[in-house]
Write an enzyme that holds these catalytic residues in place. Sequence first.
Site, PDB file in Angstrom:
ATOM      1  N   LYS A   1      -9.445  -1.802  -6.749  1.00  0.00           N
ATOM      2  CA  LYS A   1      -9.877  -0.395  -6.785  1.00  0.00           C
ATOM      3  C   LYS A   1      -8.676   0.521  -6.982  1.00  0.00           C
ATOM      4  O   LYS A   1      -8.762   1.556  -7.611  1.00  0.00           O
ATOM      5  CB  LYS A   1     -10.488   0.000  -5.435  1.00  0.00           C
ATOM      6  CG  LYS A   1     -11.787  -0.640  -5.111  1.00  0.00           C
ATOM      7  CD  LYS A   1     -12.121  -0.325  -3.638  1.00  0.00           C
ATOM      8  CE  LYS A   1     -13.068  -1.340  -3.068  1.00  0.00           C
ATOM      9  NZ  LYS A   1     -12.667  -1.838  -1.746  1.00  0.00           N
TER      10      LYS A   1
ATOM     11  N   LYS B   1      -3.747  -8.065 -10.441  1.00  0.00           N
ATOM     12  CA  LYS B   1      -4.940  -8.351  -9.651  1.00  0.00           C
ATOM     13  C   LYS B   1      -5.954  -7.227  -9.844  1.00  0.00           C
ATOM     14  O   LYS B   1      -5.571  -6.049  -9.846  1.00  0.00           O
ATOM     15  CB  LYS B   1      -4.533  -8.442  -8.167  1.00  0.00           C
ATOM     16  CG  LYS B   1      -5.687  -8.708  -7.217  1.00  0.00           C
ATOM     17  CD  LYS B   1      -5.323  -8.384  -5.776  1.00  0.00           C
ATOM     18  CE  LYS B   1      -6.131  -7.202  -5.292  1.00  0.00           C
ATOM     19  NZ  LYS B   1      -6.852  -7.281  -4.062  1.00  0.00           N
TER      20      LYS B   1
ATOM     21  N   LYS C   1       0.822  -1.213   0.000  1.00  0.00           N
ATOM     22  CA  LYS C   1       0.000   0.000   0.000  1.00  0.00           C
ATOM     23  C   LYS C   1       0.856   1.263   0.000  1.00  0.00           C
ATOM     24  O   LYS C   1       0.495   2.252  -0.635  1.00  0.00           O
ATOM     25  CB  LYS C   1      -0.980  -0.024   1.170  1.00  0.00           C
ATOM     26  CG  LYS C   1      -2.028  -1.101   0.957  1.00  0.00           C
ATOM     27  CD  LYS C   1      -3.186  -1.017   1.898  1.00  0.00           C
ATOM     28  CE  LYS C   1      -4.230  -2.044   1.453  1.00  0.00           C
ATOM     29  NZ  LYS C   1      -5.443  -1.994   2.226  1.00  0.00           N
TER      30      LYS C   1
HETATM   31  P1  ADP Z   1      -9.620  -3.759  -3.456  1.00  0.00           P
HETATM   32  O1  ADP Z   1      -8.319  -4.510  -3.655  1.00  0.00           O
HETATM   33  O2  ADP Z   1     -10.298  -3.503  -4.752  1.00  0.00           O
HETATM   34  O3  ADP Z   1      -9.451  -2.524  -2.606  1.00  0.00           O
HETATM   35  P2  ADP Z   1     -10.837  -4.862  -1.107  1.00  0.00           P
HETATM   36  O4  ADP Z   1      -9.505  -4.861  -0.426  1.00  0.00           O
HETATM   37  O5  ADP Z   1     -11.836  -3.885  -0.625  1.00  0.00           O
HETATM   38  O6  ADP Z   1     -10.594  -4.724  -2.681  1.00  0.00           O
HETATM   39  O7  ADP Z   1     -11.435  -6.319  -1.023  1.00  0.00           O
HETATM   40  C1  ADP Z   1     -12.681  -6.713  -0.503  1.00  0.00           C
HETATM   41  C2  ADP Z   1     -12.783  -8.226  -0.633  1.00  0.00           C
HETATM   42  O8  ADP Z   1     -12.719  -8.615  -2.020  1.00  0.00           O
HETATM   43  C3  ADP Z   1     -11.622  -8.976   0.064  1.00  0.00           C
HETATM   44  O9  ADP Z   1     -12.116 -10.185   0.600  1.00  0.00           O
HETATM   45  C4  ADP Z   1     -10.661  -9.239  -1.063  1.00  0.00           C
HETATM   46  O10 ADP Z   1      -9.832 -10.355  -0.811  1.00  0.00           O
HETATM   47  C5  ADP Z   1     -11.619  -9.503  -2.229  1.00  0.00           C
HETATM   48  N1  ADP Z   1     -10.975  -9.141  -3.501  1.00  0.00           N
HETATM   49  C6  ADP Z   1     -10.605  -7.904  -3.904  1.00  0.00           C
HETATM   50  N2  ADP Z   1     -10.052  -7.926  -5.122  1.00  0.00           N
HETATM   51  C7  ADP Z   1     -10.041  -9.230  -5.509  1.00  0.00           C
HETATM   52  C8  ADP Z   1      -9.586  -9.910  -6.689  1.00  0.00           C
HETATM   53  N3  ADP Z   1      -9.040  -9.247  -7.692  1.00  0.00           N
HETATM   54  N4  ADP Z   1      -9.739 -11.254  -6.731  1.00  0.00           N
HETATM   55  C9  ADP Z   1     -10.299 -11.948  -5.703  1.00  0.00           C
HETATM   56  N5  ADP Z   1     -10.762 -11.358  -4.571  1.00  0.00           N
HETATM   57  C10 ADP Z   1     -10.646 -10.023  -4.472  1.00  0.00           C
HETATM   58  N1  TRP Z   2      -8.958  -5.990   5.134  1.00  0.00           N
HETATM   59  C1  TRP Z   2     -10.053  -6.343   4.282  1.00  0.00           C
HETATM   60  C2  TRP Z   2      -9.794  -5.780   2.863  1.00  0.00           C
HETATM   61  O1  TRP Z   2      -9.065  -4.831   2.702  1.00  0.00           O
HETATM   62  C3  TRP Z   2     -11.364  -5.810   4.794  1.00  0.00           C
HETATM   63  C4  TRP Z   2     -11.627  -6.313   6.169  1.00  0.00           C
HETATM   64  C5  TRP Z   2     -11.521  -5.591   7.326  1.00  0.00           C
HETATM   65  C6  TRP Z   2     -11.999  -7.631   6.531  1.00  0.00           C
HETATM   66  N2  TRP Z   2     -11.836  -6.356   8.397  1.00  0.00           N
HETATM   67  C7  TRP Z   2     -12.120  -7.622   7.948  1.00  0.00           C
HETATM   68  C8  TRP Z   2     -12.233  -8.801   5.820  1.00  0.00           C
HETATM   69  C9  TRP Z   2     -12.470  -8.773   8.643  1.00  0.00           C
HETATM   70  C10 TRP Z   2     -12.560  -9.958   6.518  1.00  0.00           C
HETATM   71  C11 TRP Z   2     -12.688  -9.951   7.936  1.00  0.00           C
HETATM   72  O2  TRP Z   2     -10.344  -6.306   1.926  1.00  0.00           O
END
Ligand code: ADP
Ligand code: TRP
Length: 323
Positions: free
Chosen positions: A193, A190, A111
């Site tokens: 967002k 991957k 990040k």
């Molecule tokens: P982003 O990477 O777009 O910010 P988040 O971190 O908010 O996504 O992810 C929310 C959920 O969706 C998590 O459980 C994450 O593992 C899953 N996820 C996000 N992007 C992917 C992907 N490209 N393939 C599979 N699972 C994903």
């Molecule tokens: N860290 C997760 C993500 O970025 C979001 C998240 C926060 C989460 N607390 C959690 C997922 C607890 C599973 C369980 O996607």
Amino acid sequence: MRVLSGIQPSGKLHIGNFFGAMRQYLRLQEQGHQCFYFIANYHAMTSVTTADTLQDYTKEIARGYLAVGIDPEKAVFFRQSDVPEVCELTWILSCITPMGLLQRCVSYKDKVDQGLAPNHGLFCYPVLMASDILIYESNLVPVGQDQKQHLEVTRDIAIKFNNTYGEILTLPEPYILPETAVVPGLDGRKMSKSYDNTLELFESASQTKKKIMRIVTDSTPVEDPKDPDKCTVFALLKLFTSEEETKDWQQRYRQGGMGYGEAKKRLAELAVQYLEPFRQQYQKFVQDDSYVEDVLREGGKKARLAAQQLMDKVRSATGLTPK
Ligand code: ADP
Ligand code: TRP
């Protein structure tokens, strides 16, 4: 079985979120487990620092959960910050979390490399995530592959807590489906967002089509054989096709004579068809902010009760309150 998962309100939902995580949320909800699904707004503060933006994204994610089929009658659906006890548990867990455990987490470095400020919140984010999971005594956590390390950290923290204060915390298991653990984005990395490479769940059909047509492919000529396993279009196509059709495409790739444009066209057709009902549901919720807010508030009350039960045990075991 107690199931829990969360998504950060830090942008728009995409098909990686859906196939990687939300589809599993729905399956587990329909199987009758006790499901807790939440909007991780404390987490999003590591990247969103404008009040209006955090509010807008929170509403978007809330509508999104409801639009794909999270049912507040079956699952406890809430906003993380409506249960402030989770921050108290984060502090308690921080005091037994070795620095080395957090230093090994790849998400912090990733990040920071993406441009997020290297602040303390971002660094200790896995402890907040551990609290989210442990405070509801969760057994199963459906997530994509990128969250697997955080589940391992959660288990390590729970073990350390239990060794220090007695067997109070439940050890969770990740629930990750190998076939959708990492959904690729339009550029082959991957889907995320933060990479601007997504197919959003609720964008217009024409937007979806346009993005699919722009997917980067290699320059193998139409007549030559192609490797489906190295092609982003195929990886996305197989999310939507039946087993039979998947095999058919695999064969067409391998035998040559097929251009990527054909596969893109089929992908666009299937994706638009699949996403259309979600888009319609989403639009309904856009017009009903107060319903969405009521659902979150009610869910928050239920979640808070569950969290308070665990916190009573934690406070007493740690000596914060008399036994
Ligand atoms: P982003 O990477 O777009 O910010 P988040 O971190 O908010 O996504 O992810 C929310 C959920 O969706 C998590 O459980 C994450 O593992 C899953 N996820 C996000 N992007 C992917 C992907 N490209 N393939 C599979 N699972 C994903
Ligand atoms: N860290 C997760 C993500 O970025 C979001 C998240 C926060 C989460 N607390 C959690 C997922 C607890 C599973 C369980 O996607």
